[in-house]
Design an enzyme around this catalytic site. Structure first.
Site, PDB file in Angstrom:
ATOM      1  N   LYS A 117      -2.421   4.351   2.752  1.00 26.23           N
ATOM      2  CA  LYS A 117      -3.058   4.803   1.435  1.00 26.23           C
ATOM      3  C   LYS A 117      -3.852   6.325   1.750  1.00 26.23           C
ATOM      4  O   LYS A 117      -3.948   7.242   0.937  1.00 26.23           O
ATOM      5  CB  LYS A 117      -3.946   4.192   0.826  1.00 26.23           C
ATOM      6  CG  LYS A 117      -3.190   2.620   0.489  1.00 26.23           C
ATOM      7  CD  LYS A 117      -2.388   2.803  -0.384  1.00 26.23           C
ATOM      8  CE  LYS A 117      -1.933   1.397  -0.964  1.00 26.23           C
ATOM      9  NZ  LYS A 117      -1.291   0.459  -0.047  1.00 26.23           N
TER      10      LYS A 117
HETATM   11  C1  LIG Z   1      -0.305  -0.710  -0.354  1.00 25.09           C
HETATM   12  C2  LIG Z   1       0.421  -1.126   1.022  1.00 25.09           C
HETATM   13  C3  LIG Z   1       1.785  -1.311   1.068  1.00 25.09           C
HETATM   14  C4  LIG Z   1       2.664  -1.397  -0.072  1.00 25.09           C
HETATM   15  O1  LIG Z   1       2.777  -0.110  -0.557  1.00 25.09           O
HETATM   16  P1  LIG Z   1       3.315   0.316  -1.990  1.00 25.09           P
HETATM   17  O2  LIG Z   1       3.267   1.872  -2.297  1.00 25.09           O
HETATM   18  O3  LIG Z   1       2.257  -0.457  -2.957  1.00 25.09           O
HETATM   19  O4  LIG Z   1       4.577  -0.302  -2.203  1.00 25.09           O
HETATM   20  C5  LIG Z   1       2.037  -1.860   2.398  1.00 25.09           C
HETATM   21  N1  LIG Z   1       1.201  -2.051   3.431  1.00 25.09           N
HETATM   22  C6  LIG Z   1      -0.158  -1.957   3.204  1.00 25.09           C
HETATM   23  C7  LIG Z   1      -0.696  -2.011   4.492  1.00 25.09           C
HETATM   24  C8  LIG Z   1      -0.605  -1.212   2.182  1.00 25.09           C
HETATM   25  O5  LIG Z   1      -1.787  -0.894   1.966  1.00 25.09           O
END
Ligand SMILES: *Cc1c(COP(=O)(O)O)cnc(C)c1O
Length: 493
Positions: free
Chosen positions: A109
């Protein structure tokens, strides 16, 4: 380039506006009116992450000057990351691992949320506004902390994060509850991520809530905000560039990506990269036991009416994947009426079915896989035993998908997106490796470091001693009142 709502193409606004508003007032998501921008092929051998960020985002942000976009990129992708590559690519015996967890909060993120606050404030300054932008965010764990870190003390913004009380890992919870900044607030909700997301979405479009804030504009740091998706396209290009640079592929050759998927934001950015010209063969949509997307990609019916599983990959414990709405819009050539009716059906009944031609078109690109918990454990253990590489449980879900894919498509190079540092889920990882399990998460981190010879990321190690600032827990039904109160606090003349 204009942006319009997935549910009504008559609503059109600029990129900056779309970021400030987050969600369209009809509940739709903002999308660029032209995805097929054909970004000129970069000089893959010599290009930096920052160069790619500029080249990829430039066509979508017409209301930004070159200098403004460059400034955002400079402020975001700097020594907050513990490697100059920002998103390094690691060779494995049968694939590649794209490490997206070298930023301040040790999850992917960060790649979007270190730049989005700068883009938002740039857009805001251009409009000459004096509103406070109130960011409301629901999190399954990692978005919350990355958004809190990104928006902490950013002028003219305030951020409130809602997380499922028992639905995040202990480290994720501690990361959020110890957040710094005078404009941040963190609230636990008795419920799961879908409850949090629904609550935030409802409040964002609720006229009473909007009216409660004077000179307050509600926005979102979730991947429903287009400002999250554009930066996420960049690392697909960066992975591709690294493959060309090392001679693993020649420019123009197709590669596939395995993506651990929850809210469908990460993988949708891959689709957008593909539409903008990156040679991607398949996108592997990897789910955990919450396998609603796997079924959808096989049958064309999205059915969220099923048990919610709590897994060791909590950031993917999601049954309503918001960004799928954008994919339906894009892949149907912008059929807003179809999207509107699917989303209405989802809201009213918990399910919808897409037209057969659309499903066929999706299956050309997207392959759905899911990994039971036992398969994740095996992936973590095997990779460590065979190659001494540690992965977290989310990455393990994608690793499993890649291995399934390999059985039929061994000729296409495949990149697995590694979305979190294994240290974020130390106890789970130690358990998979059959190691003794300390009760304490920080002791587990130290044990994992000792075992692997790796260093605990600074942002995680320091959590043990930071004071907990936020302890509030609410019921979902209290959400609206809590948000209205926050709007009033942020109001000004
Ligand atoms: C948010 C997240 C995901 C999933 O990503 P999306 O964009 O919601 O599909 C996968 N792995 C981790 C570690 C995350 O923080």
């Amino acid at each position: 380039m204009k942006f319009y709502s997935t549910r009504n193409k008559d609503i059109t606004i600029s990129a900056g506006q779309a970021m400030i508003r987050g969600l369209a007032e009809d509940g739709g998501l903002f999308v660029p009116d032209n995805l097929d921008v054909h970004i000129p092929e970069p000089d893959y051998k010599n290009v930096s992450y920052q160069d790619l960020a500029f080249a990829v985002m430039r066509p979508f942000l017409e209301d930004f000057t070159d200098e403004e976009l460059q400034a955002c990129i400079r402020l975001a992708y700097d020594d907050k990351y513990d490697t100059a590559d920002i998103a390094p690519l690691r060779r494995l015996s049968d694939s590649w691992l794209l490490e997206l967890w070298h930023g301040p909060t040790a999850a992917f993120k960060d790649l979007a949320l270190t730049i989005m606050p700068h883009m938002l404030t740039t857009a805001y300054a251009k409009e000459g506004r004096d509103d406070t932008v109130a960011i409301l965010t629901a999190t399954s764990g990692d978005t919350g902390k990355a958004a809190l870190a990104g928006f902490a003390d950013v002028p003219n913004t305030a951020i409130t994060v809602f997380f499922p009380e028992d639905g995040v890992s202990p480290v994720q919870k501690r990361q959020m509850q110890t957040s710094r900044g005078n404009n941040v607030s963190v609230i636990a909700v008795r419920g799961n991520f879908d409850d949090c997301q629904r609550m935030v979405k409802e409040c964002t479009t609720d006229p009473e809530v909007r009216a409660a804030g004077k000179h307050v504009t509600i926005s979102s740091a979730n991947s429903i905000n287009i400002g999250r998706l554009l930066p996420q396209m960049v690392y697909y290009y960066a992975a591709y560039a690294a493959l060309v640079k090392t001679g693993a592929i020649h420019a123009g050759e197709e590669v596939s990506f395995a993506v651990p998927t929850g809210n469908f934001g990460d993988i949708l950015a891959g689709y957008m990269a593909r539409r903008s010209g990156l040679p991607i063969r398949h996108l592997l949509c990897a789910s955990n036991e919450n396998n609603v997307l796997t079924d959808f990609l096989h049958t064309g019916t999205y059915d969220a009416r099923r048990p919610f599983h709590m897994t060791m990959s909590p950031s993917m414990d999601i049954l309503i994947s918001s960004n799928l709405e954008r994919l339906l819009f894009f892949a149907s050539g912008g059929n807003d009426a179809m999207v509107r009716s699917c989303m209405k059906s989802l809201w009213d009944t918990g399910a919808y079915t897409i037209p057969a031609e659309l499903l066929t078109a999706l299956q050309e690109i997207f392959l759905g896989y899911y990994a039971p918990e036992e398969a994740c454990r095996r992936e973590i253990a095997n990779l460590y035993r065979q190659e001494q590489v540690l992965i977290d449980p989310h990455t393990a879900v994608a690793m499993h998908a890649m291995h399934e894919y390999r059985k039929l498509h061994s000729d296409v190079p495949c990149v697995v997106l590694s979305t979190a540092s294994p240290f974020k889920f130390s106890r789970s990882v130690l358990a998979c490796l059959d190691q003794p399990l300390p009760e304490d998460e920080f002791e587990a981190m130290r044990n994992l470091a000792a075992l692997s010879g790796l260093k605990v990321p600074t942002g995680l190690a320091e959590l043990e001693t930071l004071p907990v600032r936020f302890r509030e827990v609410i019921d979902r039904s209290e959400g609206k009142a809590v948000i209205m109160k926050r709007m009033e606090e942020l109001s000004h003349d």
